[in-house]
Scaffold this motif. Structure first.
Motif, mmCIF file in Angstrom:
data_model
loop_
_atom_site.group_PDB
_atom_site.id
_atom_site.type_symbol
_atom_site.label_atom_id
_atom_site.label_comp_id
_atom_site.label_asym_id
_atom_site.label_seq_id
_atom_site.Cartn_x
_atom_site.Cartn_y
_atom_site.Cartn_z
ATOM 1 N N UNK A 198 -0.811 7.092 -3.023
ATOM 2 C CA UNK A 198 -1.389 6.162 -3.994
ATOM 3 C C UNK A 198 -0.385 5.070 -4.363
ATOM 4 N N UNK A 199 0.895 5.449 -4.423
ATOM 5 C CA UNK A 199 1.918 4.457 -4.769
ATOM 6 C C UNK A 199 2.212 3.526 -3.607
ATOM 7 N N UNK A 200 2.169 4.084 -2.401
ATOM 8 C CA UNK A 200 2.552 3.313 -1.218
ATOM 9 C C UNK A 200 1.454 2.334 -0.795
ATOM 10 N N UNK A 201 0.203 2.757 -0.955
ATOM 11 C CA UNK A 201 -0.900 1.988 -0.373
ATOM 12 C C UNK A 201 -0.979 0.534 -0.865
ATOM 13 N N UNK A 202 -0.897 0.297 -2.183
ATOM 14 C CA UNK A 202 -0.993 -1.107 -2.633
ATOM 15 C C UNK A 202 0.155 -1.958 -2.101
ATOM 16 N N UNK A 203 1.355 -1.363 -2.013
ATOM 17 C CA UNK A 203 2.516 -2.110 -1.513
ATOM 18 C C UNK A 203 2.313 -2.442 -0.036
ATOM 19 N N UNK A 204 1.989 -1.406 0.743
ATOM 20 C CA UNK A 204 1.748 -1.621 2.171
ATOM 21 C C UNK A 204 0.589 -2.600 2.373
ATOM 22 N N UNK A 205 -0.430 -2.456 1.533
ATOM 23 C CA UNK A 205 -1.611 -3.314 1.646
ATOM 24 C C UNK A 205 -1.265 -4.767 1.387
ATOM 25 N N UNK A 206 -0.429 -5.000 0.385
ATOM 26 C CA UNK A 206 -0.044 -6.372 0.052
ATOM 27 C C UNK A 206 0.749 -6.998 1.191
ATOM 28 N N UNK A 207 1.737 -6.245 1.679
ATOM 29 C CA UNK A 207 2.560 -6.776 2.773
ATOM 30 C C UNK A 207 1.700 -7.000 4.011
ATOM 31 N N UNK A 208 0.767 -6.066 4.237
ATOM 32 C CA UNK A 208 -0.149 -6.214 5.369
ATOM 33 C C UNK A 208 -0.967 -7.505 5.238
ATOM 34 N N UNK A 209 -1.496 -7.724 4.026
ATOM 35 C CA UNK A 209 -2.336 -8.906 3.799
ATOM 36 C C UNK A 209 -1.587 -10.199 4.064
#
Lengths: 313, 421
Positions: B387-398
């Motif tokens: 849950x903590x990693x997903x938004x960070x990874x998602x932002x960098x991915x975007x």
């Protein structure tokens, strides 16, 4: 109401303004041209319209409502740099991209086959994309753009990299789509295409709108302001005249730009009064290319002065 | 959260991965090898040679009597593996006797001849005549009964109590016991240790393999500019979620296929394992392993997808993905280090540590056993990590997915987190 409106879009990348307060309206039933040089901000504007980039400020509005996923489903988008999955089969590719837009089922399959037939690709429907020639891949790309029957078709530099056959094919499709009542928006730096096809244009330079309006109106206005002249005699007296903005010698002819479009008769009188033999006086001939160069090309000769004036014909 | 578009992406990912040749080969190869190993064991146990004729001869009639009673009372005398004949031959006639059996031995009518001379009562030296002179399984089987007969004969005229005799006859026998926290002590073979290592290795292997596959697929989408077309239909978060879920489901399917030999051995009697390889793991362990694996995949594949979005060619991405690889590799080594002491503190800490828990906890569970609440805590930590990693990874991915041009520095990547996209 299906009025698509772009309001005050701003987008910065690392402190550089890629799009600077861009606003325009896309009238219904038109082919709308977004024109400008490479790097002018066309693609960034389109990406914000497609919700691929979030604008720093401003909004894109359809019928008064801010666009979102609903709008994405109504749009067929052909980006400038486009690719497809190499290992996927043609028919799978078409069905997948339609499914992403929410279009599934036998009807879509039938339609995909209809398009493949029309583009002479039906016998390749089970081939992998990588086995298709580049020209055929481009055809598949058009089909993915329109297969889900979108209301809006947005094409980013659609003619770049197309062979002459596909260029014509795409032109035909665009005109057909227009007849079906679709709204077509395409961006291009090729002025002759824009001139031949667009009803309405917006010209962007350095992230700013420098010109917007129906093409016919724009041309009319610029044509009367720009006079193409062949003559004998000395026209140096025109320099510094309050009605003349600029004189340019093109060799065979001389271009004179007036400060106001209704001063052409005044200029003709001035020439006759000064005993100039007028061989050709044309106040009705200007291409979009010339308007484009006049508006955005001048800064290359005049240094860095950016034209701030926004014209609306 | 799940919508039609994400489902469409998941479906495509599954189709692409499940039907790729490399995936099919890898997925079938691993259980193929495990099945082969188990199958060979089963074959050895159930289809072992029956009624192998062995002539036991000696030049000492007393010894023959002792041998007969010793063999008859031992297990190999009863299970029918060997068909034994006992005979007394003159010391000088032994070579003649073997010579007379030459044809029988070569035609497989006779398995072999075991000659126990009288002198064996002094030096315990025994001769074996057969087509192949080294037969470890036969030596192992015959060792105890012959030894017993020799001991019995040797001590026959001495006064030793029966207890003394029994002690002399017996050899050292190790039995492993597993002490669990729930109480009770269970006898257990090497089976659990083998399963624990297998499980850890497969977890590690599958996570890296599927992670790399996902990274490649993101790079492909980015490099060939497919992504912009897709993003005109779905949001970057939807695309990433679809890809991660698709890849994770693929991984769980793969793992279930890999574990099928173990499940089959547990639940059926088709396969038989030697006693020393028997394992005792419950279906809870398997279910936990799969759930834990799924969470682990979501987390690591998210990181791999992020790496794929940052770089636009496979080479840069491979070196860029090293930190992610380390997050899998270090716990893997910690788990492996549990072989000589499953309770070493670093392993206990790692079994609760974000990222590491995914590999270390299943190892602890199979090797030493843990309580349900400990599993729950580890699972919770893993979910929170995701849950903590997903938004960070998602932002960098975007941000990364639409960027092209020169390879970004890590400091720039961190800046992306502040971007409004």
């Amino acid at each position: 109401m299906n009025l698509l409106e772009v309001r005050n879009l701003v987008k910065n990348f690392n402190g550089i303004k890629a799009v600077d307060n861009v606003s325009f309206k896309v009238p219904e039933g038109s082919i709308f041209g977004l024109i400008g040089r490479n790097g002018a901000g066309k693609t960034t504007t389109i990406r914000m319209m497609m919700n691929i980039y979030l604008p720093d400020s401003g909004e894109v509005v359809l019928g008064g409502v801010k666009v979102g996923q609903e709008f994405k489903n109504k749009v067929g988008y052909l980006p400038e740099e486009r690719g497809l999955y190499k290992k996927m089969k043609v028919i799978e590719t078409l069905m997948y991209f339609a499914e992403l837009k929410g279009a599934t089922g036998k009807e879509v399959n039938k339609k995909a086959e209809w398009y493949l037939n029309r583009f002479d690709l039906f016998d390749r429907r089970l081939s992998k994309m990588e086995d298709l020639s580049k020209g055929n891949q481009q055809k598949i790309q058009f089909i993915t753009t329109i297969l889900h029957d979108p209301e809006f078709v947005i094409l980013d530099e659609p003619f770049s990299g197309l062979d002459p056959v596909n260029t014509n094919l795409l032109k035909d499709i665009i005109l057909e789509l227009k007849e079906q009542g679709k709204i077509i928006i395409f961006s291009t730096h090729l002025m002759d295409f824009a001139e031949k096809m667009c009803d309405h244009i917006v010209m962007i330079d350095h992230g700013k709108v420098v010109l917007e309006g129906p093409l016919s109106g724009i041309k009319q206005k610029y044509a009367q302001k720009n006079i193409s002249l062949n003559y004998e005699g000395d026209i140096n007296f025109l320099k510094g005249n309050p009605i003349v903005e600029k004189i340019e010698d093109f060799g065979n002819s001389t271009g004179i730009r007036l400060k106001d479009s209704n001063q052409s008769q005044q200029l003709l009188k001035l020439l006759v009064d000064n005993n100039i033999i007028v061989k050709k006086f044309d106040a009705n001939d200007i291409s979009l290319q010339e308007i484009f160069i006049e508006l955005v090309g001048q800064e290359e000769t005049n240094g860095s002065s950016v034209k701030k004036e926004v014209l609306y014909a | 959260m799940l919508n039609k578009r994400i489902l469409a992406v998941i479906k495509r990912e599954l189709r692409e991965k499940l039907f790729s040749k490399s995936f099919i080969v890898m997925t079938l190869l691993v259980p193929g090898l495990i099945f082969l190993a188990i199958g060979v064991q089963t074959l050895l146990i159930t289809n072992q040679q029956k009624n192998l004729k062995i002539d036991v001869i000696s030049d000492d009639p007393g010894l023959i009597t002792a041998l007969r009673s010793s063999f008859m009372s031992s297990e190999i005398g009863k299970d029918g593996k060997y068909l034994l004949t006992f005979q007394t031959e003159n010391k000088n006639d032994v070579s003649k006797y073997v010579e007379s059996k030459r044809n029988d031995i070569n035609d497989d009518k006779l398995g072999g001849v075991v000659y126990i001379p009288e002198s064996a009562l002094k030096d315990k030296k025994v001769d074996y005549y057969a087509k192949s002179s080294q037969n470890i399984s036969l030596f192992k089987d015959f060792d105890a009964p012959i030894n017993k007969a020799l001991i019995d004969s040797y001590f026959a005229d001495r006064t030793l109590s029966k207890d003394d005799m029994n002690f002399l006859r017996s050899s050292v026998d190790f039995t492993g016991f597993k002490v669990t926290k729930e109480g009770g002590i269970k006898e257990e073979g090497y089976g659990n240790m083998i399963i624990a290592y297998l499980l850890t290795f497969l977890l590690y292997f599958s996570m890296i393999m599927i992670g790399q596959m996902t990274m490649q697929s993101v790079i492909e989408e980015k490099g060939s500019k497919i992504v912009e077309v897709i993003l005109s239909s779905v949001s970057p978060t939807e695309l990433m979620s679809g890809k991660i879920l698709g890849a994770s489901i693929t991984g769980v399917i793969q793992m279930a296929i890999w574990l099928s030999p173990i499940i089959l051995v547990m639940s059926t009697t088709i396969f038989v394992l030697p006693k020393e390889f028997l394992f005792s793991i419950s279906s809870t362990v398997i279910i936990y392993a799969l759930i834990n694996f799924f969470i682990g995949l979501l987390t690591f594949i998210g990181l791999y997808a992020m790496m794929g979005a940052i770089f636009d060619n496979a080479q840069d991405a491979a070196s860029g993905a090293m930190p992610v690889m380390m997050l899998i590799l270090i716990p893997f080594f910690i788990a492996m280090s549990m072989i000589d002491n499953p309770n070493r503190p670093v392993a206990v800490i790692a079994s609760y540590f974000p990222f590491a828990s995914i590999l270390v906890m299943p190892m602890r569970l199979t090797l030493v056993g843990v309580q349900i609440w400990q599993l729950a805590v580890a699972t919770l930590i893993n979910i929170l990590t995701f849950v903590a990693i997903f938004p960070v990874a998602g932002k960098i991915y975007r941000v990364g997915i639409l960027r092209t041009g020169k390879k970004p520095k890590w400091s720039e990547v961190i800046k992306w987190l502040k971007y409004k996209y």
